[in-house]
Write an enzyme that holds these catalytic residues in place. Structure first.
Site, PDB file in Angstrom:
ATOM      1  N   LYS A  22      33.534   0.105  -7.577  1.00 55.16           N
ATOM      2  CA  LYS A  22      33.800   1.375  -8.275  1.00 55.16           C
ATOM      3  C   LYS A  22      32.553   2.263  -8.285  1.00 55.16           C
ATOM      4  O   LYS A  22      32.623   3.440  -7.942  1.00 55.16           O
ATOM      5  CB  LYS A  22      34.210   1.071  -9.727  1.00 55.16           C
ATOM      6  CG  LYS A  22      34.211   2.280 -10.621  1.00 55.16           C
ATOM      7  CD  LYS A  22      34.615   1.951 -12.043  1.00 55.16           C
ATOM      8  CE  LYS A  22      33.499   1.505 -12.961  1.00 55.16           C
ATOM      9  NZ  LYS A  22      32.641   2.583 -13.491  1.00 55.16           N
ATOM     10  N   ASN A  23      31.415   1.700  -8.682  1.00 53.85           N
ATOM     11  CA  ASN A  23      30.235   2.547  -8.865  1.00 53.85           C
ATOM     12  C   ASN A  23      29.573   2.934  -7.546  1.00 53.85           C
ATOM     13  O   ASN A  23      28.622   3.711  -7.533  1.00 53.85           O
ATOM     14  CB  ASN A  23      29.235   1.871  -9.808  1.00 53.85           C
ATOM     15  CG  ASN A  23      29.773   1.841 -11.236  1.00 53.85           C
ATOM     16  OD1 ASN A  23      30.744   2.542 -11.548  1.00 53.85           O
ATOM     17  ND2 ASN A  23      29.169   1.036 -12.097  1.00 53.85           N
ATOM     18  N   CYS A 116      30.417   8.272 -25.943  1.00 52.42           N
ATOM     19  CA  CYS A 116      31.047   7.216 -25.155  1.00 52.42           C
ATOM     20  C   CYS A 116      30.970   5.923 -25.946  1.00 52.42           C
ATOM     21  O   CYS A 116      30.043   5.735 -26.747  1.00 52.42           O
ATOM     22  CB  CYS A 116      30.261   7.115 -23.844  1.00 52.42           C
ATOM     23  SG  CYS A 116      30.642   5.701 -22.840  1.00 52.42           S
ATOM     24  N   ARG A 121      24.544   8.358 -24.028  1.00 56.09           N
ATOM     25  CA  ARG A 121      24.590   8.726 -22.606  1.00 56.09           C
ATOM     26  C   ARG A 121      24.377  10.218 -22.324  1.00 56.09           C
ATOM     27  O   ARG A 121      25.275  10.895 -21.807  1.00 56.09           O
ATOM     28  CB  ARG A 121      25.892   8.224 -21.978  1.00 56.09           C
ATOM     29  CG  ARG A 121      26.057   6.724 -22.144  1.00 56.09           C
ATOM     30  CD  ARG A 121      27.289   6.204 -21.488  1.00 56.09           C
ATOM     31  NE  ARG A 121      27.145   6.074 -20.052  1.00 56.09           N
ATOM     32  CZ  ARG A 121      28.132   5.682 -19.248  1.00 56.09           C
ATOM     33  NH1 ARG A 121      29.314   5.396 -19.758  1.00 56.09           N
ATOM     34  NH2 ARG A 121      27.941   5.592 -17.961  1.00 56.09           N
ATOM     35  N   ASP A 305      26.154  -4.115 -17.060  1.00 54.85           N
ATOM     36  CA  ASP A 305      27.603  -4.232 -16.843  1.00 54.85           C
ATOM     37  C   ASP A 305      28.083  -5.681 -16.829  1.00 54.85           C
ATOM     38  O   ASP A 305      29.288  -5.939 -16.751  1.00 54.85           O
ATOM     39  CB  ASP A 305      28.001  -3.533 -15.526  1.00 54.85           C
ATOM     40  CG  ASP A 305      27.840  -2.031 -15.631  1.00 54.85           C
ATOM     41  OD1 ASP A 305      27.776  -1.509 -16.754  1.00 54.85           O
ATOM     42  OD2 ASP A 305      27.771  -1.368 -14.575  1.00 54.85           O
ATOM     43  N   ARG A 397      40.544   0.954 -15.327  1.00 49.87           N
ATOM     44  CA  ARG A 397      39.629   1.984 -14.818  1.00 49.87           C
ATOM     45  C   ARG A 397      38.731   1.383 -13.739  1.00 49.87           C
ATOM     46  O   ARG A 397      38.339   2.093 -12.812  1.00 49.87           O
ATOM     47  CB  ARG A 397      38.754   2.510 -15.952  1.00 49.87           C
ATOM     48  CG  ARG A 397      39.500   3.402 -16.918  1.00 49.87           C
ATOM     49  CD  ARG A 397      38.520   4.064 -17.826  1.00 49.87           C
ATOM     50  NE  ARG A 397      37.372   4.530 -17.046  1.00 49.87           N
ATOM     51  CZ  ARG A 397      36.182   4.807 -17.536  1.00 49.87           C
ATOM     52  NH1 ARG A 397      35.952   4.683 -18.801  1.00 49.87           N
ATOM     53  NH2 ARG A 397      35.203   5.219 -16.749  1.00 49.87           N
TER      54      ARG A 397
HETATM   55  N1  EPU Z   1      19.875   8.385 -19.657  1.00 55.19           N
HETATM   56  C1  EPU Z   1      19.237   9.428 -20.294  1.00 55.19           C
HETATM   57  N2  EPU Z   1      19.327  10.677 -19.739  1.00 55.19           N
HETATM   58  C2  EPU Z   1      20.016  10.912 -18.592  1.00 55.19           C
HETATM   59  C3  EPU Z   1      20.648   9.842 -17.953  1.00 55.19           C
HETATM   60  C4  EPU Z   1      20.570   8.585 -18.502  1.00 55.19           C
HETATM   61  O1  EPU Z   1      18.608   9.237 -21.328  1.00 55.19           O
HETATM   62  O2  EPU Z   1      20.040  12.079 -18.150  1.00 55.19           O
HETATM   63  C5  EPU Z   1      19.773   7.037 -20.229  1.00 55.19           C
HETATM   64  C6  EPU Z   1      21.132   6.465 -20.665  1.00 55.19           C
HETATM   65  O3  EPU Z   1      21.497   6.917 -21.950  1.00 55.19           O
HETATM   66  C7  EPU Z   1      20.877   4.986 -20.586  1.00 55.19           C
HETATM   67  C8  EPU Z   1      19.942   4.860 -19.371  1.00 55.19           C
HETATM   68  O4  EPU Z   1      19.368   6.153 -19.195  1.00 55.19           O
HETATM   69  O5  EPU Z   1      20.187   4.569 -21.733  1.00 55.19           O
HETATM   70  C9  EPU Z   1      20.597   4.432 -18.079  1.00 55.19           C
HETATM   71  O6  EPU Z   1      21.788   5.194 -17.861  1.00 55.19           O
HETATM   72  P1  EPU Z   1      22.304   5.575 -16.415  1.00 55.19           P
HETATM   73  O7  EPU Z   1      22.156   7.039 -16.245  1.00 55.19           O
HETATM   74  O8  EPU Z   1      21.648   4.701 -15.399  1.00 55.19           O
HETATM   75  O9  EPU Z   1      23.828   5.238 -16.527  1.00 55.19           O
HETATM   76  P2  EPU Z   1      24.993   5.994 -15.746  1.00 55.19           P
HETATM   77  O10 EPU Z   1      24.467   6.506 -14.477  1.00 55.19           O
HETATM   78  O11 EPU Z   1      25.644   6.926 -16.687  1.00 55.19           O
HETATM   79  C10 EPU Z   1      25.829   3.960 -14.346  1.00 55.19           C
HETATM   80  C11 EPU Z   1      27.117   3.223 -14.168  1.00 55.19           C
HETATM   81  C12 EPU Z   1      27.399   2.422 -15.432  1.00 55.19           C
HETATM   82  C13 EPU Z   1      26.249   1.441 -15.644  1.00 55.19           C
HETATM   83  C14 EPU Z   1      24.921   2.223 -15.731  1.00 55.19           C
HETATM   84  C15 EPU Z   1      23.697   1.337 -15.846  1.00 55.19           C
HETATM   85  C16 EPU Z   1      28.338   4.607 -12.631  1.00 55.19           C
HETATM   86  C17 EPU Z   1      29.473   5.510 -12.382  1.00 55.19           C
HETATM   87  N3  EPU Z   1      28.180   4.165 -13.883  1.00 55.19           N
HETATM   88  O12 EPU Z   1      26.006   4.833 -15.476  1.00 55.19           O
HETATM   89  O13 EPU Z   1      28.608   1.691 -15.202  1.00 55.19           O
HETATM   90  O14 EPU Z   1      26.436   0.726 -16.831  1.00 55.19           O
HETATM   91  O15 EPU Z   1      24.766   3.042 -14.558  1.00 55.19           O
HETATM   92  O16 EPU Z   1      23.620   0.477 -14.768  1.00 55.19           O
HETATM   93  O17 EPU Z   1      27.615   4.270 -11.724  1.00 55.19           O
HETATM   94  C18 EPU Z   1      30.550   0.531 -15.823  1.00 55.19           C
HETATM   95  O18 EPU Z   1      30.817   0.425 -14.621  1.00 55.19           O
HETATM   96  O19 EPU Z   1      31.178  -0.091 -16.715  1.00 55.19           O
HETATM   97  C19 EPU Z   1      29.460   1.416 -16.230  1.00 55.19           C
HETATM   98  C20 EPU Z   1      29.331   1.850 -17.480  1.00 55.19           C
END
Ligand code: EPU
Length: 418
Positions: A22-23, A116, A121, A305, A397
């Site tokens: 998915k990701n 969320c 996030r 995850d 999902r």
């Molecule tokens: N963060 C910030 N600011 C930002 C972006 C992120 O503070 O602008 C913080 C977040 O709040 C968190 C950390 O940085 O504390 C890491 O978040 P990240 O941005 O890496 O998460 P994401 O990109 O929103 C993806 C996956 C998630 C997975 C996370 C961490 C996708 C579509 N989603 O989310 O997947 O948990 O990386 O590996 O790639 C899941 O599949 O169940 C899922 C939630």
């Protein structure tokens, strides 16, 4: 709405084939916005999130077709740059269209994702990066608006390692003028796959898979053909834990051993017997599960995850385990549901203290998010008696037919209307 029912106590044995990730596929779909033509992918999982991203691309003017794992995205007539609230609210990853829309049209309007179940996030790092590339950004009426007639390269230092943030900025900068350097970039295998596909499309990206990624802008990209989406390491890990939980013997096929080091290490420490076999990983477990400590970290550390599923395993382990969540410090909604099944879990700040019990017992439970749902299905499989898991749409999902796959290796699991 549907719920899943599990009658626990069955030992799982056999082979399971992991679906596409998915990701990985979601950012690849967003990357198609940067091309004009027909992009094709294979091994695409049948998931609600893939359908949501398809709908998003259709709203933008693309033509999307999906048939049994084959996905085609024709972006010739893609001519809109607004990602509406109705779709973004159902899937945060929709924010991945912000970068490529800005790069292609010099403007975008994307609904700002809200709160969320797994944490706050924010997307401040995505927006900071776009500003560095020269975009003007406004937040109005719940939407992020960008204006950038031509993005210019720049140096983007991420304050935190962010997966979709790194992807969004890669997608923004591949067509920009000059050189962009991403510092403290995320190294997750799904980010690597996006970089490799963008290069196949004609981009010039170096340092893929490291935390310093250098992108030299090019004038255009070509559509990608027949790209096979990488296997889902989280689905694979969920199957591995299912085997360990039931003292089973499962060969998890179509998964990449090299992407799963942190989980494999922890399962071995917990007493599972793991071997690499015929393009897959065999997990056997004849002994009592031992308690181990876990701290979630960015890749190659232990993935957030897999935290919920591992908490289920620790719930029936021998001893005390401390699970610390550093990525989403509040990602513990499953703990309360596991407690209802008899697990002994106390939350202290961003840690869960799990005292193993001899067994958990079936109960009516409610899923709160994708990985929490998986942890409840696993708990149901290990439990004595019957477990109901409602709000199963969370599971659909991101897991492709998880219930049917588990049934094929001996689990007693089925769906009913709520
Ligand atoms: N963060 C910030 N600011 C930002 C972006 C992120 O503070 O602008 C913080 C977040 O709040 C968190 C950390 O940085 O504390 C890491 O978040 P990240 O941005 O890496 O998460 P994401 O990109 O929103 C993806 C996956 C998630 C997975 C996370 C961490 C996708 C579509 N989603 O989310 O997947 O948990 O990386 O590996 O790639 C899941 O599949 O169940 C899922 C939630």
């Amino acid at each position: 709405m549907e719920k899943i029912i599990v009658e626990g106590g069955k030992r799982l044995e056999g082979e399971l084939i992991v679906s596409g990730a998915k990701n990985a596929v979601l950012p690849l779909m967003a990357a198609c916005i940067l091309t004009e033509g027909v992009n094709t992918f294979t091994n695409v999982p049948d998931l609600a999130d893939v359908r949501t991203m398809s709908e998003m691309l259709e709203i933008l003017g693309a033509r999307v077709e999906y048939d049994n794992g084959d996905l085609s995205i024709d972006t010739k007539k893609l001519n809109k740059w607004v990602a509406p609230y109705e779709l973004v609210k159902t899937m945060r990853a929709s924010v991945l269209v912000l970068g490529p829309l800005t790069a292609r049209f010099g403007r975008a309007r994307v609904s700002l994702p809200g709160g969320c179940a797994i944490g706050e996030r924010p997307i401040d790092q995505h927006l900071k990066g776009l500003r560095i590339l020269g975009a003007e950004i406004e937040i109005e009426e719940g939407y992020v608006g960008t204006v950038a007639p031509k993005l210019q390269g720049g140096v983007i230092p991420f304050d935190v390692s962010t997966v979709t943030g790194t992807e969004n900025l890669m997608l923004s900068s591949v067509l920009s003028k000059g050189e962009t350097i991403l510092l403290n970039a995320a190294c997750e295998p799904e980010v690597t796959e996006l970089g490799q596909v963008l290069n196949e499309m004609g981009a010039d990206i170096k340092g893929i898979g490291t935390d310093i990624i250098t992108i030299n802008g090019v004038s255009s990209l070509s559509p990608i053909k027949d790209h096979e989406v990488m296997p889902d390491r989280i689905e694979a890990g969920t199957f591995m834990i299912a085997s360990a939980l039931t003292k089973g013997d499962i060969l998890v096929k179509n998964c990449r051993f090299e992407n799963m080091g942190a989980l494999i290490g922890k399962l071995i420490e917990a007493g599972a017997d793991i071997t690499r076999e015929n393009g897959g990983i065999r997990v056997k477990c004849g002994n009592e599960i031992k308690s181990i400590d876990i701290t979630t970290l960015p890749y190659p550390g232990f993935p957030t995850d897999m935290q919920a599923q591992m908490m289920t395993l620790m719930s029936i382990a021998d001893g005390l385990s401390i699970i610390t969540e550093t990525i989403f410090p509040q990602r513990f909604l499953h703990a309360g549901e596991l407690r209802r099944m008899g697990a002994d879990i106390k939350l202290v700040g961003n840690s869960a203290v799990v005292r193993g019990v001899p067994h958990v017992s079936g109960a009516p439970t409610m899923a709160s998010d994708l990985r929490a749902s998986a942890s409840l299905v696993l708990a149901g499989i290990a439990a004595e008696g019957k477990t109901d898991i409602s709000r199963v749409y969370h599971l659909d999902r991101g897991y492709d037919k998880l219930d049917r796959k588990l049934e094929s290796v001996g689990a007693r699991i089925w769906r009913e209307k709520e």
